[in-house]
Design a protein around this motif. Structure first.
Motif, PDB file in Angstrom:
ATOM      1  N   ALA A 221       0.824  -1.206   0.000  1.00 21.10           N
ATOM      2  CA  ALA A 221       0.000   0.000   0.000  1.00 21.10           C
ATOM      3  C   ALA A 221       0.860   1.258   0.000  1.00 21.10           C
ATOM      4  O   ALA A 221       0.592   2.213  -0.734  1.00 21.10           O
ATOM      5  N   VAL A 222       1.898   1.257   0.837  1.00 19.31           N
ATOM      6  CA  VAL A 222       2.794   2.417   0.882  1.00 19.31           C
ATOM      7  C   VAL A 222       3.530   2.568  -0.446  1.00 19.31           C
ATOM      8  O   VAL A 222       3.716   3.688  -0.950  1.00 19.31           O
ATOM      9  N   GLY A 223       3.950   1.443  -1.016  1.00 20.99           N
ATOM     10  CA  GLY A 223       4.622   1.515  -2.316  1.00 20.99           C
ATOM     11  C   GLY A 223       3.710   2.082  -3.388  1.00 20.99           C
ATOM     12  O   GLY A 223       4.129   2.924  -4.196  1.00 20.99           O
ATOM     13  N   ASN A 224       2.451   1.643  -3.393  1.00 23.70           N
ATOM     14  CA  ASN A 224       1.492   2.166  -4.369  1.00 23.70           C
ATOM     15  C   ASN A 224       1.254   3.655  -4.160  1.00 23.70           C
ATOM     16  O   ASN A 224       1.194   4.438  -5.116  1.00 23.70           O
ATOM     17  N   LEU A 225       1.098   4.045  -2.896  1.00 20.75           N
ATOM     18  CA  LEU A 225       0.870   5.451  -2.581  1.00 20.75           C
ATOM     19  C   LEU A 225       2.059   6.307  -2.992  1.00 20.75           C
ATOM     20  O   LEU A 225       1.901   7.395  -3.552  1.00 20.75           O
ATOM     21  N   THR A 226       3.261   5.823  -2.726  1.00 21.30           N
ATOM     22  CA  THR A 226       4.464   6.563  -3.097  1.00 21.30           C
ATOM     23  C   THR A 226       4.554   6.725  -4.609  1.00 21.30           C
ATOM     24  O   THR A 226       4.880   7.816  -5.120  1.00 21.30           O
ATOM     25  N   THR A 227       4.246   5.658  -5.343  1.00 16.27           N
ATOM     26  CA  THR A 227       4.292   5.724  -6.802  1.00 16.27           C
ATOM     27  C   THR A 227       3.284   6.729  -7.343  1.00 16.27           C
ATOM     28  O   THR A 227       3.605   7.544  -8.220  1.00 16.27           O
ATOM     29  N   ILE A 228       2.063   6.671  -6.820  1.00 15.04           N
ATOM     30  CA  ILE A 228       1.036   7.604  -7.277  1.00 15.04           C
ATOM     31  C   ILE A 228       1.438   9.044  -6.982  1.00 15.04           C
ATOM     32  O   ILE A 228       1.325   9.934  -7.838  1.00 15.04           O
ATOM     33  N   LEU A 229       1.926   9.279  -5.775  1.00 15.43           N
ATOM     34  CA  LEU A 229       2.350  10.627  -5.394  1.00 15.43           C
ATOM     35  C   LEU A 229       3.474  11.110  -6.290  1.00 15.43           C
ATOM     36  O   LEU A 229       3.433  12.226  -6.822  1.00 15.43           O
ATOM     37  N   ILE A 299      11.249   0.002 -12.570  1.00 16.98           N
ATOM     38  CA  ILE A 299      11.330  -1.117 -11.624  1.00 16.98           C
ATOM     39  C   ILE A 299      10.017  -1.274 -10.861  1.00 16.98           C
ATOM     40  O   ILE A 299       9.569  -2.398 -10.589  1.00 16.98           O
ATOM     41  N   SER A 300       9.362  -0.163 -10.521  1.00 20.01           N
ATOM     42  CA  SER A 300       8.060  -0.237  -9.837  1.00 20.01           C
ATOM     43  C   SER A 300       7.050  -0.988 -10.694  1.00 20.01           C
ATOM     44  O   SER A 300       6.265  -1.804 -10.182  1.00 20.01           O
ATOM     45  N   ASN A 301       7.047  -0.709 -12.002  1.00 22.86           N
ATOM     46  CA  ASN A 301       6.137  -1.426 -12.904  1.00 22.86           C
ATOM     47  C   ASN A 301       6.427  -2.924 -12.894  1.00 22.86           C
ATOM     48  O   ASN A 301       5.512  -3.750 -12.856  1.00 22.86           O
ATOM     49  N   SER A 302       7.722  -3.281 -12.925  1.00 21.70           N
ATOM     50  CA  SER A 302       8.080  -4.696 -12.906  1.00 21.70           C
ATOM     51  C   SER A 302       7.636  -5.371 -11.614  1.00 21.70           C
ATOM     52  O   SER A 302       7.177  -6.519 -11.618  1.00 21.70           O
ATOM     53  N   ILE A 303       7.769  -4.668 -10.503  1.00 19.96           N
ATOM     54  CA  ILE A 303       7.324  -5.214  -9.216  1.00 19.96           C
ATOM     55  C   ILE A 303       5.813  -5.439  -9.223  1.00 19.96           C
ATOM     56  O   ILE A 303       5.322  -6.485  -8.814  1.00 19.96           O
ATOM     57  N   LYS A 304       5.066  -4.439  -9.717  1.00 18.24           N
ATOM     58  CA  LYS A 304       3.609  -4.523  -9.695  1.00 18.24           C
ATOM     59  C   LYS A 304       3.075  -5.623 -10.602  1.00 18.24           C
ATOM     60  O   LYS A 304       2.139  -6.345 -10.248  1.00 18.24           O
ATOM     61  N   THR A 358      -1.471   4.635 -11.923  1.00 19.34           N
ATOM     62  CA  THR A 358      -2.046   5.872 -12.463  1.00 19.34           C
ATOM     63  C   THR A 358      -2.013   5.931 -13.974  1.00 19.34           C
ATOM     64  O   THR A 358      -2.693   6.762 -14.571  1.00 19.34           O
ATOM     65  N   GLY A 359      -1.215   5.097 -14.617  1.00 20.65           N
ATOM     66  CA  GLY A 359      -1.059   5.186 -16.062  1.00 20.65           C
ATOM     67  C   GLY A 359      -0.191   6.356 -16.484  1.00 20.65           C
ATOM     68  O   GLY A 359      -0.218   6.783 -17.641  1.00 20.65           O
ATOM     69  N   LEU A 360       0.608   6.884 -15.549  1.00 19.16           N
ATOM     70  CA  LEU A 360       1.457   8.045 -15.843  1.00 19.16           C
ATOM     71  C   LEU A 360       2.941   7.691 -15.931  1.00 19.16           C
ATOM     72  O   LEU A 360       3.718   8.416 -16.550  1.00 19.16           O
ATOM     73  N   GLY A 361       3.341   6.591 -15.289  1.00 18.16           N
ATOM     74  CA  GLY A 361       4.765   6.294 -15.143  1.00 18.16           C
ATOM     75  C   GLY A 361       5.527   6.250 -16.450  1.00 18.16           C
ATOM     76  O   GLY A 361       6.570   6.903 -16.607  1.00 18.16           O
ATOM     77  N   LEU A 362       5.042   5.501 -17.434  1.00 18.88           N
ATOM     78  CA  LEU A 362       5.773   5.367 -18.702  1.00 18.88           C
ATOM     79  C   LEU A 362       5.759   6.667 -19.493  1.00 18.88           C
ATOM     80  O   LEU A 362       6.727   6.982 -20.189  1.00 18.88           O
TER      81      LEU A 362
END
Length: 394
Positions: A221-229, A299-304, A358-362
């Motif tokens: 959850a924290v990882g997801n929140l950090t990524t979104i932020l 790397i976050s995408n690969s983890i998810k 979020t669909g924003l990372g890439l």
């Protein structure tokens, strides 16, 4: 006479309110803007004490203030002014910025007050405080609540874009939000992540599956929140056009090792990030912060999108021609039909299901790479593997 008429026209059509009083504090004139602000007609206020337009305690203290001002004979113009509150005819109050000047006119002294209504600015500040309070609650509610706030921000953006004035107000709010979020959320999120890792470590002797399960939920959850932020902070800076790459020499291997260690903390159970560098050189010249953000996003995408008990390959290479960064996983992959839309903001492949994102990372990675004159290439096979490769000419 022409100059007099021009001056009268300027006063009559001024956006801000203008009030003149005599040396006893009695109202001599109000322009239309001031009359509209206070809700009176000129006949209702002319000749009356200016304190009728003030709420307590300013109402009671005004005569004393005016007396002290005249006694000290401080000859000055209060340029920027001060913030005070006004009292409307209907009993409501409103904030405004008041600047006062002393004018010698026909062998007597009058005082001119310039009134700039702060109601909209205060409303914007109040809305910002409300968002901040909501965001604090959203940290506890994690991803679900944060998505709600993101949608609210998107809706707010659509509403304020209806006019240039509202767009300007939104930009101010967004800038304050970015600054607040950047400072106020990163530290507590890091603390929560570190604490969950320590709980997991200290609980190992007990071999309690429930502890491991719930600690894993906290970390995810924290990882997801950090990524979104991070995604929204990055997108905001890109959209505002304030991202300028700062090319400096740095140790790519050292940076990659730090990112590997950081991302391993949020990886799934028995999910391992394997880092390897190729080449004799380790120093390159790029924007270190942008490269770090690209690494973390990939790397976050690969983890998810990869399961537990899997490996994520993270490779860097520096040769005489180029510097490359590669991230490869054996996750769900990207359907061929979705690949052409992959770098569009907010786009998510149709096989992501309930996996948060979020669909924003890439989109952010591509834009950062472009700013540094780089290229982003990918290959993917559904349910087999996905590889992303960043390349920069030297």
């Amino acid at each position: 006479m022409e100059q007099v008429r021009l001056l009268e026209a300027i006063i009559e059509t001024a956006i801000d309110g203008i009030i003149t009083i005599d040396n006893r504090g009695h109202i001599e004139s109000l322009n239309p803007a001031a009359l509209k602000l206070f809700g009176y007609t000129l006949e209702e206020v002319k000749g009356r004490n200016i304190n009728m337009l003030m709420p307590e305690p300013d109402k009671s203290g005004h005569d004393g203030y005016l007396h002290r001002y005249q006694t000290t004979r401080e000859k000055r113009i209060i340029g920027k002014g001060r913030e005070v509150r006004g009292l409307r005819k209907n009993g409501s109050t409103f904030p405004f910025r008041l600047a006062v000047s002393e004018v010698q006119y026909d062998d007597r002294i009058i005082y001119t007050g310039f009134i700039h209504d702060l109601s909209k600015e205060k409303e914007a500040e109040e809305r910002l405080r409300e968002y901040a309070a909501e965001l604090e609650e959203l940290v506890e509610e994690r991803t679900k609540s944060l998505r709600k706030t993101v949608r609210a921000l998107s809706e707010a953006k659509e509403e304020v874009s209806l006019s240039l004035e509202k767009e300007k107000e939104l930009n101010q709010m967004k800038s304050r939000f970015v600054s607040m979020a950047s400072h106020e959320f990163r530290t507590p999120l890091s603390s929560v992540q570190l604490s969950s890792s320590l709980i997991e470590k200290y609980a190992q002797p007990f071999n309690n599956k429930n502890i491991i399960k719930h600690v894993g939920k906290i970390k995810n959850a924290v990882g997801n929140l950090t990524t979104i932020l991070n995604d929204f902070l990055s997108l905001e800076r890109l959209e505002a056009g304030i991202v300028e790459p700062a090319f400096i020499s740095f140790d790519l291997v050292k940076l990659a090792e730090e990112v590997t260690e950081e991302m391993q903390m949020i990886a799934k159970q028995e999910q391992h990030i394997i880092y390897q560098h190729t080449g004799l050189e380790s120093v390159t010249e790029l924007d270190q912060n942008l490269i770090r953000n690209c690494m973390i996003n990939l790397i976050s995408n690969s983890i998810k999108y990869s399961g537990e008990h899997t490996f994520i390959e993270f490779n860097t290479e520096i040769n005489e021609h180029e510097c490359t960064i590669m991230v490869k996983d054996n996750g769900i992959g990207i359907p061929e039909a979705d690949q052409k839309h992959l770098f569009q903001p907010f786009f998510r492949a149709n096989n992501t299901g309930n996996i948060p994102g979020t669909g924003l990372g890439l989109n952010i990675v591509l834009r950062y790479a472009t700013l540094m004159n780089g290229r982003l290439h990918f290959e993917s096979v559904v349910n087999k593997e996905t590889t992303f490769k960043l390349s920069f000419n030297r």
